[in-house]
Design a protein around this motif. Structure first.
Motif, PDB file in Angstrom:
ATOM      1  N   ALA A  21      10.324 -53.464 -35.159  1.00  0.00           N
ATOM      2  CA  ALA A  21       9.946 -52.112 -35.580  1.00  0.00           C
ATOM      3  C   ALA A  21       8.846 -51.557 -34.685  1.00  0.00           C
ATOM      4  CB  ALA A  21       9.495 -52.125 -37.038  1.00  0.00           C
ATOM      5  N   LEU A  22       7.888 -52.411 -34.312  1.00  0.00           N
ATOM      6  CA  LEU A  22       6.825 -51.957 -33.406  1.00  0.00           C
ATOM      7  C   LEU A  22       7.393 -51.641 -32.020  1.00  0.00           C
ATOM      8  CD1 LEU A  22       3.970 -54.438 -34.371  1.00  0.00           C
ATOM      9  CD2 LEU A  22       4.150 -52.018 -34.978  1.00  0.00           C
TER      10      LEU A  22
ATOM     11  N   LEU B 115       9.160 -47.667 -27.879  1.00  0.00           N
ATOM     12  CA  LEU B 115      10.250 -47.046 -27.118  1.00  0.00           C
ATOM     13  C   LEU B 115      10.419 -45.578 -27.492  1.00  0.00           C
ATOM     14  CD1 LEU B 115      12.875 -49.946 -27.228  1.00  0.00           C
ATOM     15  CD2 LEU B 115      11.550 -49.173 -25.245  1.00  0.00           C
ATOM     16  N   SER B 116      10.174 -45.251 -28.759  1.00  0.00           N
ATOM     17  CA  SER B 116      10.307 -43.859 -29.194  1.00  0.00           C
ATOM     18  C   SER B 116       9.232 -42.973 -28.587  1.00  0.00           C
ATOM     19  CB  SER B 116      10.254 -43.780 -30.724  1.00  0.00           C
ATOM     20  OG  SER B 116      11.391 -44.409 -31.296  1.00  0.00           O
TER      21      SER B 116
ATOM     22  N   LEU C 216       8.210 -43.524 -25.585  1.00  0.00           N
ATOM     23  CA  LEU C 216       8.661 -43.392 -24.200  1.00  0.00           C
ATOM     24  C   LEU C 216       9.769 -42.358 -24.045  1.00  0.00           C
ATOM     25  CD1 LEU C 216       8.708 -47.119 -23.010  1.00  0.00           C
ATOM     26  CD2 LEU C 216       6.998 -45.360 -22.505  1.00  0.00           C
ATOM     27  N   VAL C 217      10.534 -42.091 -25.116  1.00  0.00           N
ATOM     28  CA  VAL C 217      11.610 -41.110 -24.972  1.00  0.00           C
ATOM     29  C   VAL C 217      11.068 -39.691 -24.904  1.00  0.00           C
ATOM     30  CG1 VAL C 217      13.227 -42.611 -26.201  1.00  0.00           C
ATOM     31  CG2 VAL C 217      12.089 -40.762 -27.443  1.00  0.00           C
ATOM     32  N   TRP C 218       9.824 -39.476 -25.314  1.00  0.00           N
ATOM     33  CA  TRP C 218       9.263 -38.124 -25.201  1.00  0.00           C
ATOM     34  C   TRP C 218       9.293 -37.617 -23.755  1.00  0.00           C
ATOM     35  CZ3 TRP C 218       4.251 -38.329 -28.715  1.00  0.00           C
ATOM     36  CH2 TRP C 218       4.646 -38.369 -30.051  1.00  0.00           C
ATOM     37  N   PRO C 219       8.705 -38.342 -22.794  1.00  0.00           N
ATOM     38  CA  PRO C 219       8.798 -37.842 -21.417  1.00  0.00           C
ATOM     39  C   PRO C 219      10.230 -37.851 -20.883  1.00  0.00           C
ATOM     40  CG  PRO C 219       7.783 -40.031 -21.469  1.00  0.00           C
ATOM     41  CD  PRO C 219       7.857 -39.552 -22.877  1.00  0.00           C
ATOM     42  N   LEU C 220      11.050 -38.813 -21.343  1.00  0.00           N
ATOM     43  CA  LEU C 220      12.440 -38.844 -20.897  1.00  0.00           C
ATOM     44  C   LEU C 220      13.167 -37.574 -21.326  1.00  0.00           C
ATOM     45  CD1 LEU C 220      14.969 -40.207 -19.727  1.00  0.00           C
ATOM     46  CD2 LEU C 220      15.278 -41.320 -21.954  1.00  0.00           C
ATOM     47  N   PHE C 221      13.010 -37.181 -22.575  1.00  0.00           N
ATOM     48  CA  PHE C 221      13.690 -35.978 -23.064  1.00  0.00           C
ATOM     49  C   PHE C 221      13.152 -34.723 -22.378  1.00  0.00           C
ATOM     50  CE2 PHE C 221      14.913 -37.985 -27.406  1.00  0.00           C
ATOM     51  CZ  PHE C 221      15.908 -38.705 -26.766  1.00  0.00           C
TER      52      PHE C 221
ATOM     53  N   PHE D 189       9.599 -39.520 -34.754  1.00  0.00           N
ATOM     54  CA  PHE D 189      10.178 -40.840 -35.006  1.00  0.00           C
ATOM     55  C   PHE D 189       9.235 -42.007 -34.680  1.00  0.00           C
ATOM     56  CE2 PHE D 189      14.175 -39.573 -36.513  1.00  0.00           C
ATOM     57  CZ  PHE D 189      14.927 -40.697 -36.804  1.00  0.00           C
ATOM     58  N   PRO D 190       8.426 -41.952 -33.625  1.00  0.00           N
ATOM     59  CA  PRO D 190       7.505 -43.078 -33.393  1.00  0.00           C
ATOM     60  C   PRO D 190       6.606 -43.360 -34.588  1.00  0.00           C
ATOM     61  CG  PRO D 190       7.582 -41.649 -31.475  1.00  0.00           C
ATOM     62  CD  PRO D 190       8.335 -40.939 -32.549  1.00  0.00           C
ATOM     63  N   PHE D 191       6.145 -42.306 -35.242  1.00  0.00           N
ATOM     64  CA  PHE D 191       5.261 -42.477 -36.393  1.00  0.00           C
ATOM     65  C   PHE D 191       6.040 -42.991 -37.607  1.00  0.00           C
ATOM     66  CE2 PHE D 191       3.596 -38.961 -33.776  1.00  0.00           C
ATOM     67  CZ  PHE D 191       2.425 -39.578 -33.332  1.00  0.00           C
ATOM     68  N   PHE D 192       7.309 -42.573 -37.719  1.00  0.00           N
ATOM     69  CA  PHE D 192       8.144 -43.110 -38.795  1.00  0.00           C
ATOM     70  C   PHE D 192       8.313 -44.621 -38.633  1.00  0.00           C
ATOM     71  CE2 PHE D 192      10.554 -38.796 -38.930  1.00  0.00           C
ATOM     72  CZ  PHE D 192       9.481 -38.224 -39.574  1.00  0.00           C
ATOM     73  N   PHE D 193       8.532 -45.067 -37.393  1.00  0.00           N
ATOM     74  CA  PHE D 193       8.688 -46.502 -37.145  1.00  0.00           C
ATOM     75  C   PHE D 193       7.405 -47.270 -37.465  1.00  0.00           C
ATOM     76  CE2 PHE D 193      12.341 -45.407 -34.236  1.00  0.00           C
ATOM     77  CZ  PHE D 193      13.290 -46.128 -34.938  1.00  0.00           C
ATOM     78  N   LEU D 194       6.255 -46.687 -37.145  1.00  0.00           N
ATOM     79  CA  LEU D 194       4.990 -47.352 -37.448  1.00  0.00           C
ATOM     80  C   LEU D 194       4.807 -47.499 -38.960  1.00  0.00           C
ATOM     81  CD1 LEU D 194       2.606 -45.690 -34.837  1.00  0.00           C
ATOM     82  CD2 LEU D 194       3.508 -48.024 -34.804  1.00  0.00           C
ATOM     83  N   ALA D 195       5.190 -46.457 -39.703  1.00  0.00           N
ATOM     84  CA  ALA D 195       5.100 -46.546 -41.161  1.00  0.00           C
ATOM     85  C   ALA D 195       6.050 -47.611 -41.701  1.00  0.00           C
ATOM     86  CB  ALA D 195       5.406 -45.180 -41.782  1.00  0.00           C
ATOM     87  N   ILE D 196       7.257 -47.657 -41.147  1.00  0.00           N
ATOM     88  CA  ILE D 196       8.232 -48.666 -41.580  1.00  0.00           C
ATOM     89  C   ILE D 196       7.744 -50.070 -41.235  1.00  0.00           C
ATOM     90  CG2 ILE D 196      10.530 -49.586 -41.088  1.00  0.00           C
ATOM     91  CD1 ILE D 196      10.646 -47.265 -42.931  1.00  0.00           C
TER      92      ILE D 196
END
Length: 372
Positions: free
Chosen positions: A17-18, A23-24, A26-31, A59-66
């Motif tokens: 999850a971390l 990775l989420s 990292l997708v910000w600059p990719l997108f 989504f990165p923050f959602f993953f951190l919460a999960i």
């Protein structure tokens, strides 16, 4: 740092999850490099770029919460099992269980985790198929050009950016549907990369969330069926609520503590549901969004309801320890609190908050249904 804490920090589910959170980010600059922040000339009013979609870019923050939820739904409860021996709830044939019995019990309980993993995987597959099936034909299937344009204009956002880009300056959503008689327009690679990443993020998020809930439900089920476990029969282990617990929680204080922490961690997850729902008008909600509106609150409530039920089922056995048949004065029994919400309600605020958010979500959905 004790052994269980160290194991919890190395938990593969937590680390995954971390990693998904990292990775989420990292997708910000990719997108951004893929042009998902550019608005096509043919895009209609209401078109949303990636960073305008409140249900996708966080989504990165959602993953951190999960990740926090995963951390709190396995090893803290494993420690709670060990504490049951200290609090007088977990007993052997002639008193407290031996160290070897506890070691084998922990090993047997750890082996049961596979059921939570399989249940989470099957749930995730079902939810994602339901959610993405209506759009799969537009992205990768055999939807016609007219169907592609209709879907793009119904939910104009970066997921269908290539269709608006192909239209140049034409007002794509103002052209009659009958005019689109040509062959479908396949996604270019940059658009396919974007959509596949979004699907993968959603798949992973739902899997981790389902795993957290199934883990805590699994522990609750094992608590209810404990005497039927092979390791319990082998060592003559059984559970008996401690009616003389000095903390007045039937000896389940560690379980209550773990539950409360889980609900504190779960409360932010409700935010993901609200953002997903708020990002799209009710009449345009995908099946998965409609499903999550009820499934997420129900999943949050399920561990608490199951916990209360299995505890209630163990009360009659505890009554046999009361005077005059047993050694426990009735006054000691009356001081015990069966529910995880004890007199010190402020220590259980996480449970109250999570239930309030769940009730709010379900109430909102029922109101929407009645308004239709």
């Amino acid at each position: 740092m004790n052994e269980e804490t160290a194991k919890g920090n190395r938990d593969p589910a937590l680390l995954a999850a971390l990693a998904a959170a990292g990775l989420s980010f990292l997708v910000w600059p990719l997108f951004y490099l893929l042009g998902m922040e550019e608005r096509p000339a043919a895009a209609p009013v209401g078109y949303e770029t990636y960073f305008q979609q409140a249900n996708w870019w966080p989504f990165p923050f959602f993953f951190l919460a999960i990740a926090m939820g995963l951390r709190l739904t396995w090893y803290p409860l494993m420690r709670a099992w060990a504490h049951l021996a200290e609090s007088g709830v977990l007993l052997g044939r002639d008193g407290p269980p031996s160290d070897e019995a506890l070691r084998q019990l922990r090993s047997a309980l750890s082996g049961q985790r596979r059921w939570a993993l399989w249940a989470a995987l099957l749930t995730t597959l079902a939810v994602n198929v339901i959610d993405w099936l209506p759009l799969y034909g537009v992205y990768f299937g055999d939807a016609s050009l007219a169907e592609q344009v209709a879907a793009a204009c119904l939910r104009p956002n970066a997921s269908t950016a290539w269709l608006f880009a192909q239209a140049g300056n034409a007002p794509l959503c103002q052209i009659p549907e009958s005019a689109f008689t040509g062959a479908r327009i396949e996604q270019p690679l940059w658009q396919a990369v974007y959509n596949v990443i979004l699907m993968a993020q959603q798949f992973a998020l739902i899997f981790f969330a389902a795993l957290a809930v199934y883990q805590i439900l699994l522990h609750t089920l094992l608590f209810g069926l404990f005497e039927r476990l092979a390791v319990a029969r082998r060592w003559s282990l059984h559970l008996l609520l401690n009616c003389r617990s000095p903390l007045n929680e039937f000896g389940l204080e560690r379980w209550n503590f773990a539950l409360n922490n889980f609900y504190w961690a779960s409360s932010p997850i409700m935010l993901a549901v609200f953002l997903s729902r708020a990002a799209t008008p009710p009449e345009l909600h995908l099946p998965g969004q409609a499903l999550l509106a009820f499934a997420v609150p129900a999943a949050l409530m399920a561990p608490m309801v199951a916990t209360i039920l299995v505890r209630q089922a163990r009360l009659p056995a505890a009554w046999r320890s009361l005077e005059p048949k047993g050694p426990v004065p009735a006054e000691d029994y009356r001081r015990q609190q069966l529910w995880p919400l004890d007199r010190n309600w402020s220590s259980k605020l996480g449970i109250v908050l999570a239930f309030a958010l769940a009730a709010l979500s379900i109430g909102f959905e029922i109101n929407q249904l009645m308004a239709i």
